[in-house]
Write a protein that holds these residues in place. Structure first.
Motif, PDB file in Angstrom:
ATOM      1  N   SER A  16       0.831  -1.205   0.136  1.00  0.00           N
ATOM      2  CA  SER A  16       0.112  -0.153  -0.040  1.00  0.00           C
ATOM      3  C   SER A  16       0.958   1.370   0.025  1.00  0.00           C
ATOM      4  O   SER A  16       2.108   1.101  -0.650  1.00  0.00           O
ATOM      5  N   ALA A  21       2.351   8.285   8.708  1.00  0.00           N
ATOM      6  CA  ALA A  21       0.953   8.870   9.311  1.00  0.00           C
ATOM      7  C   ALA A  21       1.050  10.482   9.700  1.00  0.00           C
ATOM      8  O   ALA A  21       2.413  10.319  10.438  1.00  0.00           O
ATOM      9  N   GLN A 111      -6.044   9.108  -0.668  1.00  0.00           N
ATOM     10  CA  GLN A 111      -5.724   8.266   0.624  1.00  0.00           C
ATOM     11  C   GLN A 111      -6.579   8.923   1.699  1.00  0.00           C
ATOM     12  O   GLN A 111      -6.351   9.921   2.139  1.00  0.00           O
ATOM     13  N   ALA A 114      -8.360   7.932   7.490  1.00  0.00           N
ATOM     14  CA  ALA A 114      -8.317   6.258   8.063  1.00  0.00           C
ATOM     15  C   ALA A 114      -7.333   5.562   7.221  1.00  0.00           C
ATOM     16  O   ALA A 114      -6.789   4.801   8.013  1.00  0.00           O
ATOM     17  N   GLU A 115      -7.309   5.413   6.005  1.00  0.00           N
ATOM     18  CA  GLU A 115      -6.309   4.663   5.176  1.00  0.00           C
ATOM     19  C   GLU A 115      -4.812   5.390   5.534  1.00  0.00           C
ATOM     20  O   GLU A 115      -3.984   4.432   5.459  1.00  0.00           O
ATOM     21  N   ARG A 116      -4.662   6.722   5.725  1.00  0.00           N
ATOM     22  CA  ARG A 116      -3.498   7.367   5.920  1.00  0.00           C
ATOM     23  C   ARG A 116      -2.907   6.760   7.152  1.00  0.00           C
ATOM     24  O   ARG A 116      -1.726   6.404   7.489  1.00  0.00           O
ATOM     25  N   ILE A 117      -3.724   6.775   8.347  1.00  0.00           N
ATOM     26  CA  ILE A 117      -3.408   6.514   9.822  1.00  0.00           C
ATOM     27  C   ILE A 117      -3.197   4.944   9.675  1.00  0.00           C
ATOM     28  O   ILE A 117      -2.033   4.505  10.273  1.00  0.00           O
ATOM     29  N   GLN A 118      -3.832   4.136   8.894  1.00  0.00           N
ATOM     30  CA  GLN A 118      -3.480   2.714   9.032  1.00  0.00           C
ATOM     31  C   GLN A 118      -2.325   2.262   8.244  1.00  0.00           C
ATOM     32  O   GLN A 118      -1.531   1.447   8.657  1.00  0.00           O
ATOM     33  N   SER A 119      -1.884   3.448   7.099  1.00  0.00           N
ATOM     34  CA  SER A 119      -0.664   3.089   6.344  1.00  0.00           C
ATOM     35  C   SER A 119       0.424   3.085   7.296  1.00  0.00           C
ATOM     36  O   SER A 119       1.645   2.708   7.250  1.00  0.00           O
ATOM     37  N   VAL A 121       0.764   2.711  10.584  1.00  0.00           N
ATOM     38  CA  VAL A 121       0.949   1.471  11.568  1.00  0.00           C
ATOM     39  C   VAL A 121       1.259   0.023  11.384  1.00  0.00           C
ATOM     40  O   VAL A 121       1.462  -0.742  11.764  1.00  0.00           O
ATOM     41  N   GLU A 122       0.951  -0.089   9.711  1.00  0.00           N
ATOM     42  CA  GLU A 122       1.160  -1.211   9.334  1.00  0.00           C
ATOM     43  C   GLU A 122       2.610  -1.472   8.805  1.00  0.00           C
ATOM     44  O   GLU A 122       3.481  -0.680   8.491  1.00  0.00           O
TER      45      GLU A 122
END
Length: 421
Positions: A16, A21, A111, A114-119, A121-122
């Motif tokens: 991704s 973030a 993005q 929510a997607e930005r924050i998730q990216s 931490v992944e």
């Protein structure tokens, strides 16, 4: 407008966004705090502010904004009007994804917050899937092309090999509109299974069941001396990794130990410029001087210049580069620069011209967009991003149409080296 090939370059069956973030920004559905902290905006006003900021950033920074054949004002008015009509937050996100699809391919990637924050931490160093690097091919029937497999992966254990094609996933065909998003149907939790319809060139389709696993994302350089010759062959992987340049040097040393290397073939047909691709290091081995200019929409430029080093005869060995529809990014620049300088002969198919680099911009609602902001120009003025790399010898043999014992592109390289010798 710049045109992109419909053959989408390589993608591992996971991945991704990579940038970190940035937390602490309010979302469209959250209320602003009134008073000394600023005005209170309605959700609609907040959406318009976000859209206006996105558009201004795009207009100012998109590398082809001034030259693209797009009615920009009309597009902006249409989307602003739809926001004015009233949208929920989910509808607003869907609208920006629609805008992304309408703009020139690759020019903007949206993005959500929510997607930005998730990216952020992944962990993308590991993932759960089958362990294959793929391309997406639309013709003649939409399908996945296997560019390579990770050593020891479920894909390798199931007998999936480079050059294979995948036409169905769990009984459902690969669809044109999916593009590389089809990977979402292939990857999944470790221990689960996926059923694939696989075809090896020259054979009939077969059904394979693969049990997914947790994997480490890593490419692997392949190198060998071609049989009955003094020619070295290096195949660059779809995914770069730390130590790639050092492995090239090790193989050059091996090729030249107790013998004269009479030719070197760099196979870039499945290579893409994932993080850390050693463009300058490779150019230093085979070139000396100016390479070309990276430039932005304001025509500010940064000239790439290398000081050549002759290591194991690298500056003088006859050099051939193989390219194709999956060659993208820095590998395209390497091929174009060495071809333009007449240092290498280039064979294969025209590349997609995917040399633009992207920059991340943050929006008022906490979301983020990636905009193509720079491109590359050769010293002769040629725009690699506009037409891709044009080989001297055009051979239409896609990756899913060749096998190690029948590779007309590689055969042509050997033929040319033999003629030069």
């Amino acid at each position: 407008m710049k045109q992109k090939t419909i053959f989408i370059p390589s993608l591992i069956l996971v991945l991704s966004m990579f940038l970190p973030a940035c937390a602490g920004l309010i979302t469209a559905e959250e209320e602003s705090i009134p008073g000394e902290y600023g005005p209170q905006y309605t959700p609609q006003e907040h959406q318009l502010r976000t859209f206006d900021a996105l558009w201004d950033m795009f207009a100012e920074n998109y590398i082809y904004f001034a030259t693209a054949d797009v009615a920009w004002d009309k597009v902006r008015e249409e989307y602003a009007a739809r926001i004015d009509a009233g949208l929920t937050n989910d509808e607003f996100i869907a609208l920006l994804r629609e805008l992304e699809d309408e703009l020139p391919p690759g020019s903007l990637t949206y993005q959500s917050r929510a997607e930005r924050i998730q990216s952020g931490v992944e962990d993308f160093s590991t993932y759960e899937g089958i362990g294959a690097f793929i391309g997406f091919k639309a013709e003649d029937v939409p399908h996945i092309v296997v560019l390579g497999v990770i050593e020891g992966s479920p894909a390798e254990k199931a007998g999936i090999k480079p050059h294979d094609s995948i036409f169905e996933i769990d009984g459902s065909p690969v669809l044109l509109e999916e593009g590389t998003d089809v990977v979402n149907r292939v990857r999944g939790p470790a221990g689960s299974t996926v059923t694939l319809s696989v075809k090896t060139p020259g054979t009939a389709e077969r059904i394979i069941e693969v049990t997914r696993a947790e994997l480490v994302s890593r490419g692997k350089l392949e190198a060998r001396q071609l049989e009955d010759s003094a020619y070295g062959y290096i195949l660059f992987p779809p995914l770069s990794y730390e130590g790639l340049l050092e492995e090239v040097l090790v193989n050059l040393q091996t090729f030249t130990t107790n013998q004269q290397l009479e030719g070197l073939i760099l196979d870039l047909r499945i290579a893409s410029s994932s993080g850390g691709w050693p463009l300058e290091g490779l150019l230093t081995l085979f070139h000396d001087g100016a390479i070309g200019d990276f430039y932005n929409s304001a025509q500010q430029k940064q000239t790439l210049v290398v000081e050549g080093q002759d290591l194991f005869g690298s500056q003088s060995v006859p050099l051939i580069i193989l390219i194709g529809q999956n060659t993208s990014g820095f590998p395209e620049i390497l091929a174009a620069a060495l071809q333009e300088d007449e240092r290498a002969i280039v064979i294969g198919e025209t590349t997609p011209g995917a040399v633009e680099t992207t920059t991340a911009f943050y929006l008022p609602d906490g979301s983020r967009v990636f905009i193509e902001t720079t491109s590359f120009r050769l010293p002769n003025g040629e725009e690699v991003g506009m037409g891709g790399v044009q080989p001297q010898f055009q051979i239409e043999a896609d990756w899913d149409e060749v096998i190690p014992t029948n590779d007309p592109v590689l055969d042509k390289a050997v033929e040319i080296l033999g003629t030069e010798k």
